[in-house]
Design a protein around this motif. Structure first.
Motif, PDB file in Angstrom:
ATOM      1  N   THR A 168      -7.446  -4.013  -0.318  1.00 30.19           N
ATOM      2  CA  THR A 168      -7.718  -4.406   1.066  1.00 30.19           C
ATOM      3  C   THR A 168      -9.014  -5.196   1.166  1.00 30.19           C
ATOM      4  OG1 THR A 168      -6.537  -2.441   1.825  1.00 30.19           O
ATOM      5  CG2 THR A 168      -7.988  -3.529   3.422  1.00 30.19           C
ATOM      6  N   HIS A 171       1.347  -7.262  -5.803  1.00 31.35           N
ATOM      7  CA  HIS A 171       0.872  -5.879  -5.816  1.00 31.35           C
ATOM      8  C   HIS A 171       2.062  -4.909  -5.876  1.00 31.35           C
ATOM      9  CE1 HIS A 171      -2.446  -3.108  -5.402  1.00 31.35           C
ATOM     10  NE2 HIS A 171      -1.915  -2.526  -4.347  1.00 31.35           N
ATOM     11  N   SER A 190       0.546  -9.595  -1.903  1.00 27.10           N
ATOM     12  CA  SER A 190       1.160  -8.292  -1.614  1.00 27.10           C
ATOM     13  C   SER A 190       2.437  -8.116  -2.435  1.00 27.10           C
ATOM     14  CB  SER A 190       1.460  -8.160  -0.119  1.00 27.10           C
ATOM     15  OG  SER A 190       0.265  -8.151   0.625  1.00 27.10           O
ATOM     16  N   TYR A 230       1.300   9.245  -5.651  1.00 24.52           N
ATOM     17  CA  TYR A 230       0.522  10.281  -4.960  1.00 24.52           C
ATOM     18  C   TYR A 230       0.393  11.569  -5.765  1.00 24.52           C
ATOM     19  CZ  TYR A 230       4.785  12.762  -3.645  1.00 24.52           C
ATOM     20  OH  TYR A 230       5.961  13.451  -3.675  1.00 24.52           O
ATOM     21  N   TRP A 283       2.571   1.942  -3.456  1.00 23.85           N
ATOM     22  CA  TRP A 283       1.630   2.537  -4.412  1.00 23.85           C
ATOM     23  C   TRP A 283       1.422   4.008  -4.077  1.00 23.85           C
ATOM     24  CZ3 TRP A 283      -0.985   1.249  -8.825  1.00 23.85           C
ATOM     25  CH2 TRP A 283      -0.816  -0.072  -9.279  1.00 23.85           C
ATOM     26  N   GLN A 284       1.258   4.319  -2.801  1.00 25.42           N
ATOM     27  CA  GLN A 284       1.033   5.698  -2.377  1.00 25.42           C
ATOM     28  C   GLN A 284       2.245   6.564  -2.722  1.00 25.42           C
ATOM     29  OE1 GLN A 284      -1.970   6.620  -1.079  1.00 25.42           O
ATOM     30  NE2 GLN A 284      -1.257   8.713  -1.223  1.00 25.42           N
ATOM     31  N   HIS A 293      -6.355   1.182  -3.150  1.00 20.85           N
ATOM     32  CA  HIS A 293      -6.098   0.682  -1.791  1.00 20.85           C
ATOM     33  C   HIS A 293      -7.331  -0.019  -1.216  1.00 20.85           C
ATOM     34  CE1 HIS A 293      -2.386   2.786  -1.981  1.00 20.85           C
ATOM     35  NE2 HIS A 293      -2.773   3.937  -1.463  1.00 20.85           N
ATOM     36  N   THR A 294      -8.493   0.574  -1.417  1.00 16.27           N
ATOM     37  CA  THR A 294      -9.733   0.009  -0.876  1.00 16.27           C
ATOM     38  C   THR A 294     -10.048  -1.336  -1.509  1.00 16.27           C
ATOM     39  OG1 THR A 294     -10.588   2.241  -0.490  1.00 16.27           O
ATOM     40  CG2 THR A 294     -12.191   0.456  -0.515  1.00 16.27           C
ATOM     41  N   LEU A 342      -6.174   6.455  -6.407  1.00 15.24           N
ATOM     42  CA  LEU A 342      -5.299   5.724  -5.497  1.00 15.24           C
ATOM     43  C   LEU A 342      -6.061   5.167  -4.299  1.00 15.24           C
ATOM     44  CD1 LEU A 342      -2.373   5.000  -5.648  1.00 15.24           C
ATOM     45  CD2 LEU A 342      -1.802   7.089  -4.448  1.00 15.24           C
ATOM     46  N   TRP A 343      -6.957   5.953  -3.735  1.00 11.47           N
ATOM     47  CA  TRP A 343      -7.749   5.488  -2.605  1.00 11.47           C
ATOM     48  C   TRP A 343      -8.594   4.279  -2.999  1.00 11.47           C
ATOM     49  CZ3 TRP A 343      -7.810   5.388   2.349  1.00 11.47           C
ATOM     50  CH2 TRP A 343      -8.963   5.031   3.030  1.00 11.47           C
ATOM     51  N   LEU A 377       0.835  -1.206   0.000  1.00  7.26           N
ATOM     52  CA  LEU A 377       0.000   0.000   0.000  1.00  7.26           C
ATOM     53  C   LEU A 377       0.869   1.256   0.000  1.00  7.26           C
ATOM     54  CD1 LEU A 377      -2.765  -0.982   2.593  1.00  7.26           C
ATOM     55  CD2 LEU A 377      -2.964  -0.941   0.098  1.00  7.26           C
TER      56      LEU A 377
END
Length: 160
Positions: free
Chosen positions: A42, A146, A143, A25, A20-21, A38-39, A34-35, A17
């Motif tokens: 997860t 990812h 992960s 960003y 990626w951020q 992540h959502t 991006l949010w 995570l």
């Protein structure tokens, strides 16, 4: 469950995570979603954990087959509709690709971890080959995937 395995799985999940951020960003396109990335990532992991805790492993194979068939069939249908009717379903298609691809990947990883070829991984973590440890190893592995996806996307978006 071995603490080393739990720690590795959650550290790698957090690192995925964070990477990626960090990489995206300020990206003009990806920073806007991006949010959601992540959502979705997860949520897929949480769904995978819940399904694995509640469902028999034989049923997981049936779920994988169902997801694979439904996704591939409906993906083609939605693409055909979007080309013909030109309505915008790109967000749905991208989300479905992400969800079904990662979920299918974790189910495949779980199957691989349950066979004899993966015992070296359990020895490394000093863990038993049981359902809960396979869940953690699947999270750790997805992960890693990812993280590699972030690096590939970074190269893709920043090569001039």
């Amino acid at each position: 469950m071995p603490k080393k395995l739990i720690l590795f799985a959650f550290i790698l999940f957090g690192f995925a995570l964070g990477l990626w951020q960090l990489l995206f960003y300020s990206h003009p396109i990806l920073s806007l979603i991006l949010w959601e990335i992540h959502t979705i990532f997860t949520s897929v992991i949480v769904f995978y954990i819940l399904v694995n805790l509640w469902v028999n492993e034989k049923i997981l194979d049936i779920i994988k087959i169902l997801f694979r068939v439904l996704f591939k069939v409906w993906f083609v249908i939605f693409i055909a509709f979007s080309l013909k009717k030109s309505f915008d379903i790109k967000g749905f298609l991208l989300t479905a690709t992400f969800v079904f691809g990662y979920l299918e990947g974790m189910i495949d990883l779980n199957s691989w971890f349950s066979n004899q070829n993966s015992h070296f991984i359990f020895r490394y973590f000093k863990a038993e080959n049981n359902s809960k440890n396979r869940i953690l190893l699947s999270i750790l592995s997805i992960s890693l995937i990812h993280i590699f996806s972030a690096l590939i996307a970074y190269v893709f978006f920043y090569i001039k």
